[in-house]
Design a protein around this motif. Structure first.
Motif, PDB file in Angstrom:
ATOM      1  N   UNK A  60      86.329  54.919  56.308  1.00  0.00           N
ATOM      2  CA  UNK A  60      84.892  55.064  56.541  1.00  0.00           C
ATOM      3  C   UNK A  60      84.072  53.932  55.938  1.00  0.00           C
ATOM      4  N   UNK A  61      84.741  52.983  55.297  1.00  0.00           N
ATOM      5  CA  UNK A  61      84.041  51.855  54.694  1.00  0.00           C
ATOM      6  C   UNK A  61      83.622  50.847  55.756  1.00  0.00           C
ATOM      7  N   UNK A  62      82.625  50.063  55.432  1.00  0.00           N
ATOM      8  CA  UNK A  62      82.299  48.877  56.216  1.00  0.00           C
ATOM      9  C   UNK A  62      82.196  47.699  55.257  1.00  0.00           C
ATOM     10  N   UNK A  63      82.414  46.493  55.783  1.00  0.00           N
ATOM     11  CA  UNK A  63      82.446  45.310  54.943  1.00  0.00           C
ATOM     12  C   UNK A  63      81.626  44.182  55.556  1.00  0.00           C
ATOM     13  N   UNK A  64      81.061  43.372  54.682  1.00  0.00           N
ATOM     14  CA  UNK A  64      80.351  42.156  55.077  1.00  0.00           C
ATOM     15  C   UNK A  64      80.808  41.024  54.165  1.00  0.00           C
ATOM     16  N   UNK A 114      70.177  35.480  61.740  1.00  0.00           N
ATOM     17  CA  UNK A 114      69.238  36.603  61.818  1.00  0.00           C
ATOM     18  C   UNK A 114      69.980  37.887  62.168  1.00  0.00           C
ATOM     19  N   UNK A 115      70.923  37.781  63.111  1.00  0.00           N
ATOM     20  CA  UNK A 115      71.708  38.956  63.517  1.00  0.00           C
ATOM     21  C   UNK A 115      72.491  39.513  62.331  1.00  0.00           C
ATOM     22  N   UNK A 116      73.089  38.615  61.520  1.00  0.00           N
ATOM     23  CA  UNK A 116      73.918  39.059  60.399  1.00  0.00           C
ATOM     24  C   UNK A 116      73.077  39.777  59.355  1.00  0.00           C
ATOM     25  N   UNK A 117      71.916  39.230  59.046  1.00  0.00           N
ATOM     26  CA  UNK A 117      71.011  39.914  58.120  1.00  0.00           C
ATOM     27  C   UNK A 117      70.638  41.295  58.660  1.00  0.00           C
ATOM     28  N   UNK A 118      70.382  41.359  59.968  1.00  0.00           N
ATOM     29  CA  UNK A 118      70.023  42.634  60.574  1.00  0.00           C
ATOM     30  C   UNK A 118      71.149  43.647  60.510  1.00  0.00           C
ATOM     31  N   UNK A 121      71.265  45.138  57.079  1.00  0.00           N
ATOM     32  CA  UNK A 121      70.173  46.105  56.926  1.00  0.00           C
ATOM     33  C   UNK A 121      70.473  47.393  57.682  1.00  0.00           C
ATOM     34  N   UNK A 122      71.006  47.262  58.892  1.00  0.00           N
ATOM     35  CA  UNK A 122      71.311  48.444  59.700  1.00  0.00           C
ATOM     36  C   UNK A 122      72.379  49.308  59.032  1.00  0.00           C
ATOM     37  N   UNK A 123      73.281  48.682  58.283  1.00  0.00           N
ATOM     38  CA  UNK A 123      74.323  49.426  57.566  1.00  0.00           C
ATOM     39  C   UNK A 123      73.784  50.094  56.308  1.00  0.00           C
ATOM     40  N   UNK A 124      72.531  49.827  55.973  1.00  0.00           N
ATOM     41  CA  UNK A 124      71.939  50.433  54.785  1.00  0.00           C
ATOM     42  C   UNK A 124      71.972  49.551  53.564  1.00  0.00           C
ATOM     43  N   UNK A 125      72.377  48.284  53.742  1.00  0.00           N
ATOM     44  CA  UNK A 125      72.486  47.372  52.610  1.00  0.00           C
ATOM     45  C   UNK A 125      73.862  47.442  51.974  1.00  0.00           C
ATOM     46  N   UNK A 189      71.424  39.238  45.938  1.00  0.00           N
ATOM     47  CA  UNK A 189      70.680  39.974  44.907  1.00  0.00           C
ATOM     48  C   UNK A 189      70.221  41.344  45.389  1.00  0.00           C
ATOM     49  N   UNK A 190      70.157  41.535  46.702  1.00  0.00           N
ATOM     50  CA  UNK A 190      69.758  42.836  47.240  1.00  0.00           C
ATOM     51  C   UNK A 190      70.855  43.895  47.112  1.00  0.00           C
ATOM     52  N   UNK A 191      72.091  43.492  46.811  1.00  0.00           N
ATOM     53  CA  UNK A 191      73.174  44.471  46.673  1.00  0.00           C
ATOM     54  C   UNK A 191      72.876  45.417  45.519  1.00  0.00           C
TER      55      UNK A 191
END
Length: 265
Positions: A60-64, A114-118, A121-125, A189-191
């Motif tokens: 159930x994890x997601x990764x970036x 821009x897509x990657x940042x989005x 964000x869509x994943x909840x950060x 830093x947003x993590x």
């Protein structure tokens, strides 16, 4: 920022893997920020072992990932997608669609950033971000003079970075791509929680600057001093130039958060 000093590279990697496992068990839908490089390889090996031997569940994890080279395809043996597939994703029960890296072959790189940042964000950060440090103090590919508020973008790589990454490209810096897409310092830093893993004598000087020096865009890792929950996990060799080494050792020995990990001392 906390600095945790452990005797060896393997014990430092072990602590990182155990923190990942503890967070994943508590929050099965954890969003992980991942890094590449030789320093991270023991961590991924330990996570694979935890999956195979103890049932650590990635389903159930997601990764970036922090970054990817521009101009080489995902199936190139030196791409970071290939690195992650080989060292981690292909060996655990993660859903490949939930593993994300920037597309270095995108026809419109600005739109890809821009897509990657989005997507983040869509994943909840990002809940738990792993970073290393470059020889010049960069995190991700945020080279010296990068804005400390920067977001995912294209970045030219410095000669020092090309030299550091040359072993993956046959040892010749001329073979290393000159540009990459990287999460920005601000993105990192947003993590919600950040772990920086640093090992080896060669990183001792830059580590000391990163955690005990002034905050400066010339050493982008210093921005992690501003992170509300950043823990820097190092081995004795990497810690050898820290001025507050006794205090850092005291923190690990006495803070309740680290009580269950005292066996690593």
């Amino acid at each position: 920022m906390e600095v945790i000093i452990l005797p060896t590279q393997q014990k430092a990697a072990h602590l990182v893997a155990q923190i990942f496992a503890k967070e994943m068990k508590a929050h099965p839908k954890l969003v992980l920020g991942l890094a590449t490089g030789r320093t991270m390889e023991p961590v991924y090996s330990l996570l694979v072992d935890l999956h195979r031997q103890a049932g650590l569940d990635f389903s159930q994890c997601s990764t970036f990932n922090l970054d990817e080279y521009i101009g080489i395809p995902a199936d190139h043996p030196c791409s970071y997608r290939h690195y992650m597939n080989e060292l981690l994703f292909n060996q655990v029960n993660i859903t490949k669609a939930n593993t994300h890296l920037p597309d270095g072959m995108a026809t419109d790189l600005a739109a890809e950033c821009i897509r990657y940042e989005g997507a983040i964000a869509q994943a909840g950060g990002i809940d738990l971000q792993l970073v290393g440090i470059g020889s010049d103090g960069h995190i991700g590919f945020n080279e010296p003079s990068s804005s400390l508020r920067s977001r995912t973008r294209e970045k030219a790589l410095t000669p020092a970075t090309l030299e550091q990454n040359a072993p993956m490209f046959g040892g010749d810096p001329a073979n290393v791509p000159r540009r990459a897409i990287t999460m920005g310092v601000g993105t990192i830093l947003d993590s919600r929680r950040c772990l920086m893993l640093v090992t080896g004598k060669s990183k001792a000087s830059i580590l000391a600057k990163a955690v005990e020096g002034p905050i400066t865009a010339m050493v982008t890792a210093t921005a992690l001093q501003l992170h509300p929950r950043c823990q820097v996990i190092v081995d004795e060799e990497a810690a050898s130039e820290l001025k507050e080494i006794d205090y850092h050792r005291w923190v690990f020995a006495n803070e309740p958060e680290w009580a269950e990990f005292q066996y690593l001392r």
